[in-house]
Every structure is written in C-alpha cells, then in structure tokens.
Design a protein around this motif. Sequence first.
Motif, PDB file in Angstrom:
ATOM      1  N   TRP A  55     -59.434 -29.945   1.672  1.00 23.51           N
ATOM      2  CA  TRP A  55     -58.180 -30.683   1.595  1.00 23.51           C
ATOM      3  C   TRP A  55     -57.016 -29.745   1.274  1.00 23.51           C
ATOM      4  CZ3 TRP A  55     -57.719 -35.825   2.693  1.00 23.51           C
ATOM      5  CH2 TRP A  55     -58.906 -36.557   2.810  1.00 23.51           C
ATOM      6  N   ASN A  56     -55.888 -30.032   1.945  1.00 23.29           N
ATOM      7  CA  ASN A  56     -54.636 -29.314   1.684  1.00 23.29           C
ATOM      8  C   ASN A  56     -53.521 -30.335   1.472  1.00 23.29           C
ATOM      9  OD1 ASN A  56     -54.866 -26.174   2.305  1.00 23.29           O
ATOM     10  ND2 ASN A  56     -56.218 -27.251   3.726  1.00 23.29           N
ATOM     11  N   PHE A  57     -52.752 -30.134   0.433  1.00 24.22           N
ATOM     12  CA  PHE A  57     -51.626 -31.007   0.138  1.00 24.22           C
ATOM     13  C   PHE A  57     -50.358 -30.151   0.086  1.00 24.22           C
ATOM     14  CE2 PHE A  57     -55.417 -32.798  -1.729  1.00 24.22           C
ATOM     15  CZ  PHE A  57     -55.374 -34.143  -1.346  1.00 24.22           C
ATOM     16  N   LEU A  58     -49.315 -30.621   0.773  1.00 25.22           N
ATOM     17  CA  LEU A  58     -48.077 -29.836   0.874  1.00 25.22           C
ATOM     18  C   LEU A  58     -46.884 -30.707   0.515  1.00 25.22           C
ATOM     19  CD1 LEU A  58     -46.872 -27.077   1.780  1.00 25.22           C
ATOM     20  CD2 LEU A  58     -46.573 -28.093   4.040  1.00 25.22           C
ATOM     21  N   LEU A  59     -46.010 -30.166  -0.310  1.00 28.22           N
ATOM     22  CA  LEU A  59     -44.783 -30.861  -0.703  1.00 28.22           C
ATOM     23  C   LEU A  59     -43.620 -29.887  -0.589  1.00 28.22           C
ATOM     24  CD1 LEU A  59     -43.553 -33.477  -1.877  1.00 28.22           C
ATOM     25  CD2 LEU A  59     -43.938 -32.520  -4.159  1.00 28.22           C
ATOM     26  N   ARG A  60     -42.573 -30.306   0.104  1.00 29.05           N
ATOM     27  CA  ARG A  60     -41.398 -29.442   0.280  1.00 29.05           C
ATOM     28  C   ARG A  60     -40.144 -30.158  -0.215  1.00 29.05           C
ATOM     29  NH1 ARG A  60     -43.569 -27.807   5.629  1.00 29.05           N
ATOM     30  NH2 ARG A  60     -44.261 -25.637   5.464  1.00 29.05           N
ATOM     31  N   HIS A  61     -39.279 -29.396  -0.859  1.00 31.65           N
ATOM     32  CA  HIS A  61     -37.983 -29.898  -1.311  1.00 31.65           C
ATOM     33  C   HIS A  61     -36.905 -28.938  -0.792  1.00 31.65           C
ATOM     34  CE1 HIS A  61     -40.314 -31.980  -4.565  1.00 31.65           C
ATOM     35  NE2 HIS A  61     -41.036 -30.875  -4.460  1.00 31.65           N
ATOM     36  N   ALA A  62     -35.765 -29.494  -0.409  1.00 33.90           N
ATOM     37  CA  ALA A  62     -34.645 -28.660   0.051  1.00 33.90           C
ATOM     38  C   ALA A  62     -33.360 -29.153  -0.610  1.00 33.90           C
ATOM     39  CB  ALA A  62     -34.512 -28.702   1.562  1.00 33.90           C
TER      40      ALA A  62
END
Length: 275
Positions: free
Chosen positions: A248-255
Amino acid sequence: RNSYAGYFDLEADITEDFLLSAAVRYEDYNDFGDTFNWKLASRYKVSDNLAIRGAASTGFRAPDLHQIYFNATATLFVAGVPNEVGTFANNSRLAQLLSIPGLKEETSNNYSLGFTAKVPSAGLKFTVDGYIVNVDDRVSQTRSYSASGQNAEVQQIFADAAAGRATFFMNSYSLESSGLDVVVDHKMGIGEGSLSNSVAASFRKFEVTDVVEVLGQEVLDARAKGFIESAMPRTKVNLTNHYKTGNWNFLLRHAYFGEVNAHDFKSAPELAIYR
C-alpha cells in the motif's frame, strides 16, 4: 529563419572534493547575427554531510517570428466602449514612422549560490539556493498609440487598417529577478511502513527597470508594469507526504500560493488593485 549552433561542455573532478564544469555555446542567426554564451558551475564538498555549489552564466533569446511579422486588428472593450486596436509588425512602415526601434535579441546574466546538507541521524536532507537573473531588452507589447497629431501618412495607415489605435512588439524593458529556493526532505519509520515528507518553498521578486520611451512616453503603462511585477505569486510552498507499508502507498499533497494583485483593465492607464 535559419540558425546554426554548437556547444562544448566539460566537467571534471579537480580534486576529490571539488567539481568544476564549464560550457560555451556559439549560435548564428541569419536575421540577427551571432551570439556567444557561457556557463561556469562548481560544487565543493566541505564534509560528507555538507556541500556548497554555485553557478554563473549568460543567456540569449532571439525574438519570435510572430513578434516581428504579426499583423492583426481586434475590437477591445475598455470600460464598455469598443476600440479597434491594431497590432502592427515591428518592421512595418507605421513602426518606422512612429520611431519604434527594430527588434533585437534578449540577453541575460544568471547567478546562483547554495548548499546541500544532510543529518543522517535525523533522516533529514536540505538544499538552499539563492539566485539572481537579470534580463536586458525584454520583448513585450507596447502601450497603444493613436493617429491623433500624426502626419497624413500615419493617419492613412490607420484608416487602411480600420484601426483607431496601434500597438507593437519591441524591446521594451529590462527585468531584474531574484529568489530563494528551499527544499527539506525527511524520512522516518512508522509502524511497519515508512513516511517520507518533503517541503519545497520558493520566494522570488521581480522589478521592471529601464523602460524605453517612444513619442515621449514609456512604452509600458502602470498596469503593464504591475502585471509583470505582481500578477504572479512571490511565494509558493509544496508539502508532500508519502506513506508506504507492504503493498500500500498513501500520498497527500498540499500547495500554497502567495497573494497576487489583479490589475483592473477598465481603469487604464491608472492602476487599480484588488486583494
């Protein structure tokens, strides 16, 4: 347009800790002559966890073909009033009569200095780079000019093009820009997986200088200057979080983008700013 270019790039480890690279480029344009540019960069390893790097270079850009030859007339609404505005070729007869200089290449000088570092025990990596880029003779579209007060030939050209005002592409101004880029990476174990965090921040500013004058006026009005200097955010920050465990891979991005100024086209030539 025909152009021919060649470059030579050399990189060498002067010592075990000192890397030096250099490049030169020669290019010849059939309509703009030739240009010679160079780049010099180095990296010095202070320790296993710290390195300093820097670079200096020159740059060149020939005007686009459409900036030389483009012709068109469009209806623009200013404060609800239609205006027929023509964009005339830089090498046109009207450009000559209104003292619009012929286009030439843009040139630049670029400098950067920074460092990379890491703290293995904490799983941290840093890169910090500051830069200065100065561009001379930037090509842009001018303010609009009318036939009022001009000679009969100018007025006839306006009439033939069904235009009330005219704009041109020309080498209008110089631009000084500077900034700082910072990247921080962190990796740690959580449970049976690993969490990677990355923060990338950019801080920059622009300043318009040496605006050219035509017919007693600067070719950029206050609105155009404001658009160049403050219509793009001066601050941008990206945060990325990546957690991996098993399959499993979890990705979270904020800009995050800093504020910009919106310049009201209805208020020309005055500058109205909305936050």
